[in-house]
Design a protein around this motif. Structure first.
Motif, PDB file in Angstrom:
ATOM      1  N   SER A 114       0.825  -1.226   0.000  1.00  0.00           N
ATOM      2  CA  SER A 114       0.000   0.000   0.000  1.00  0.00           C
ATOM      3  C   SER A 114       0.858   1.276   0.000  1.00  0.00           C
ATOM      4  N   ALA A 115       1.977   1.246   0.718  1.00  0.00           N
ATOM      5  CA  ALA A 115       2.829   2.446   0.760  1.00  0.00           C
ATOM      6  C   ALA A 115       3.432   2.701  -0.616  1.00  0.00           C
ATOM      7  N   GLU A 116       3.780   1.629  -1.305  1.00  0.00           N
ATOM      8  CA  GLU A 116       4.374   1.777  -2.640  1.00  0.00           C
ATOM      9  C   GLU A 116       3.344   2.353  -3.618  1.00  0.00           C
ATOM     10  N   ILE A 117       2.111   1.872  -3.536  1.00  0.00           N
ATOM     11  CA  ILE A 117       1.055   2.404  -4.409  1.00  0.00           C
ATOM     12  C   ILE A 117       0.883   3.905  -4.149  1.00  0.00           C
ATOM     13  N   THR A 118       0.858   4.266  -2.861  1.00  0.00           N
ATOM     14  CA  THR A 118       0.688   5.679  -2.490  1.00  0.00           C
ATOM     15  C   THR A 118       1.855   6.502  -3.044  1.00  0.00           C
ATOM     16  N   ALA A 119       3.065   5.988  -2.868  1.00  0.00           N
ATOM     17  CA  ALA A 119       4.255   6.718  -3.315  1.00  0.00           C
ATOM     18  C   ALA A 119       4.255   6.907  -4.831  1.00  0.00           C
ATOM     19  N   LYS A 120       3.761   5.902  -5.554  1.00  0.00           N
ATOM     20  CA  LYS A 120       3.752   6.006  -7.022  1.00  0.00           C
ATOM     21  C   LYS A 120       2.654   6.936  -7.508  1.00  0.00           C
ATOM     22  N   THR A 121       1.622   7.111  -6.689  1.00  0.00           N
ATOM     23  CA  THR A 121       0.480   7.921  -7.110  1.00  0.00           C
ATOM     24  C   THR A 121       0.747   9.415  -6.960  1.00  0.00           C
ATOM     25  N   ILE A 122       1.513   9.787  -5.942  1.00  0.00           N
ATOM     26  CA  ILE A 122       1.662  11.232  -5.665  1.00  0.00           C
ATOM     27  C   ILE A 122       3.119  11.688  -5.805  1.00  0.00           C
ATOM     28  N   GLN A 123       3.270  12.998  -5.989  1.00  0.00           N
ATOM     29  CA  GLN A 123       4.612  13.591  -6.141  1.00  0.00           C
ATOM     30  C   GLN A 123       5.284  13.834  -4.790  1.00  0.00           C
ATOM     31  N   LYS A 124       4.480  14.000  -3.770  1.00  0.00           N
ATOM     32  CA  LYS A 124       5.032  14.334  -2.438  1.00  0.00           C
ATOM     33  C   LYS A 124       5.679  13.090  -1.816  1.00  0.00           C
ATOM     34  N   PRO A 125       6.626  13.301  -0.883  1.00  0.00           N
ATOM     35  CA  PRO A 125       7.270  12.150  -0.242  1.00  0.00           C
ATOM     36  C   PRO A 125       6.302  11.317   0.605  1.00  0.00           C
ATOM     37  N   VAL A 126       6.561  10.013   0.606  1.00  0.00           N
ATOM     38  CA  VAL A 126       5.733   9.069   1.361  1.00  0.00           C
ATOM     39  C   VAL A 126       6.646   8.215   2.239  1.00  0.00           C
ATOM     40  N   ILE A 127       6.249   8.024   3.492  1.00  0.00           N
ATOM     41  CA  ILE A 127       6.989   7.121   4.391  1.00  0.00           C
ATOM     42  C   ILE A 127       6.070   5.966   4.783  1.00  0.00           C
ATOM     43  N   ASN A 128       6.591   4.760   4.622  1.00  0.00           N
ATOM     44  CA  ASN A 128       5.852   3.558   4.995  1.00  0.00           C
ATOM     45  C   ASN A 128       5.964   3.332   6.508  1.00  0.00           C
ATOM     46  N   ALA A 129       4.820   3.406   7.179  1.00  0.00           N
ATOM     47  CA  ALA A 129       4.824   3.175   8.632  1.00  0.00           C
ATOM     48  C   ALA A 129       4.295   1.777   8.952  1.00  0.00           C
ATOM     49  N   GLY A 130       4.406   0.866   7.973  1.00  0.00           N
ATOM     50  CA  GLY A 130       3.949  -0.516   8.149  1.00  0.00           C
ATOM     51  C   GLY A 130       2.891  -0.846   7.130  1.00  0.00           C
ATOM     52  N   ASP A 131       3.223  -1.771   6.184  1.00  0.00           N
ATOM     53  CA  ASP A 131       2.223  -2.186   5.178  1.00  0.00           C
ATOM     54  C   ASP A 131       1.961  -3.685   5.334  1.00  0.00           C
ATOM     55  N   GLY A 132       0.822  -3.990   5.934  1.00  0.00           N
ATOM     56  CA  GLY A 132       0.438  -5.381   6.143  1.00  0.00           C
ATOM     57  C   GLY A 132       1.550  -6.144   6.830  1.00  0.00           C
ATOM     58  N   TRP A 133       1.795  -7.376   6.354  1.00  0.00           N
ATOM     59  CA  TRP A 133       2.893  -8.134   6.976  1.00  0.00           C
ATOM     60  C   TRP A 133       4.135  -8.095   6.100  1.00  0.00           C
ATOM     61  N   ASN A 134       4.247  -7.015   5.326  1.00  0.00           N
ATOM     62  CA  ASN A 134       5.397  -6.861   4.447  1.00  0.00           C
ATOM     63  C   ASN A 134       6.587  -6.223   5.170  1.00  0.00           C
ATOM     64  N   GLU A 135       6.528  -4.911   5.363  1.00  0.00           N
ATOM     65  CA  GLU A 135       7.704  -4.200   5.887  1.00  0.00           C
ATOM     66  C   GLU A 135       7.339  -3.108   6.874  1.00  0.00           C
ATOM     67  N   HIS A 136       8.335  -2.688   7.612  1.00  0.00           N
ATOM     68  CA  HIS A 136       8.180  -1.568   8.559  1.00  0.00           C
ATOM     69  C   HIS A 136       9.549  -0.884   8.643  1.00  0.00           C
ATOM     70  N   PRO A 137       9.918  -0.142   7.574  1.00  0.00           N
ATOM     71  CA  PRO A 137      11.302   0.350   7.487  1.00  0.00           C
ATOM     72  C   PRO A 137      11.726   1.317   8.589  1.00  0.00           C
TER      73      PRO A 137
END
Ligand code: NCD
Length: 309
Positions: A114-137
């Motif tokens: 979900s964070a990657e989809i959000t990041a690809k959709t918008i020009q502004k910076p996006v930080i992943n604060a946890g996407d499902g059981w994938n990652e939490h950088p």
């Protein structure tokens, strides 16, 4: 001066060893502001959106605290139910709107990717604060910062990760990140149903990192420099009977620690349920509350690096 090389932070795979070292250096600089020795103004007039479509205490509040310590304003969605996503709005539409109102988007969402989809959709910076059981950088960065502070080094460490390694996204990101450093080895301790996913082990294999897997909870302790305990991720189980069967199988107590190195650093991303007995809290090497506090300088560093280029 270091410049963060990406628009977003959606995965630890974006980070080189050099990036990690520079982010940790920046976090150390932020400690002075965090401890109120200085006033931070580097994010004055910026607006940080924290969009949390899954429960959170530490991650959301430490992001908001970090933003405010640097002079930013914060707008927030603190649960899935209060957002239009619950009316059926797509992640993409939701992202476009959120980007209009803020300078950076911090997102936690139950879907992997979900964070990657959000990041690809918008020009502004996006930080992943946890996407499902994938990652939490950002958790992996604060965990790495904690290890550096507690152990004084990031190389030549034996890391034991315990319990729900399948659904525990923090263990995935942390394993990837630590594998950038020399002479790191892992022991993954879990029931067979909750083993570290193949995709994580594949990356470790490619990097030539040594790891072993076991379900013998006594076996790991003797050698570990760092013991990273996780909670069993109840909300991710399709099969509730499986959860009932597995819960309570592992509890860390003073007694279970008797064979461990006396200075083993005990970590946990929190929240804990009952996998670390409260009697452990008083040990000088029980680092989990210090670990949670380290979330603030790390997130100050990240917001500053992504917003001030
Ligand atoms: C973790 C998470 O959300 O993945 N919590 C956190 O961010 N500190 C771990 C967990 O929920 O068990």
């Amino acid at each position: 001066m270091y410049t963060y090389p990406h628009k977003d932070l959606v995965s630890v795979h974006q980070l080189s060893k050099y990036d990690v070292e520079e982010i940790l250096k920046k976090a150390k600089e932020m400690e002075d502001i965090f401890r109120w020795k200085k006033v931070g103004t580097s994010l004055s007039w910026k607006i940080v959106a924290t969009l949390f479509y899954e429960p959170s205490t530490r991650t959301r509040l430490s992001f908001e605290s970090a933003a405010k310590r640097l002079g930013a304003n914060v707008i927030t969605v603190a649960s899935g139910e209060t957002s239009s996503l619950s009316k059926g709005e797509s992640l993409e539409d939701n992202a476009i709107i959120n980007a209009m109102y803020a300078d950076i988007v911090v997102i936690r969402h139950p879907e992997s990717g979900s964070a990657e989809i959000t990041a690809k959709t918008i020009q502004k910076p996006v930080i992943n604060a946890g996407d499902g059981w994938n990652e939490h950088p950002t958790q992996a960065l604060l965990d790495t910062y904690t290890i550096l502070k507690e152990k004084g080094r990031l190389d030549n460490l034996k890391i034991a990760m315990v319990w729900d390694l399948k659904y525990g996204r923090t263990t995935h990101s942390l394993a990837y990140l630590l594998s950038l450093f020399p002479e790191i080895s892992f022991t993954f301790i879990s029931p067979k149903e909750l083993k570290m996913p193949e995709k994580v082990k594949k990356v470790l294999d490619e990097r030539g990192i040594s790891y072993r897997e076991t379900n013998d909870y006594e076996d790991w302790l003797q050698q570990a420099d760092v013991l990273y305990v996780t909670r069993i991720q109840k909300e991710r189980f399709q099969d509730k009977d499986e959860y009932e069967r597995l819960k309570n199988q592992f509890i860390l107590t003073i007694q279970t620690l008797k064979n461990a190195k006396s200075d083993v650093t005990i970590m946990h991303p929190l929240p804990r349920v009952n996998e670390v007995d409260h009697e452990v809290d008083g040990l000088p090497n029980a680092a989990f509350f210090r670990q949670a506090e380290n979330g603030v300088p790390i997130r100050m560093a990240l917001l500053d690096l992504l917003l001030n280029k």
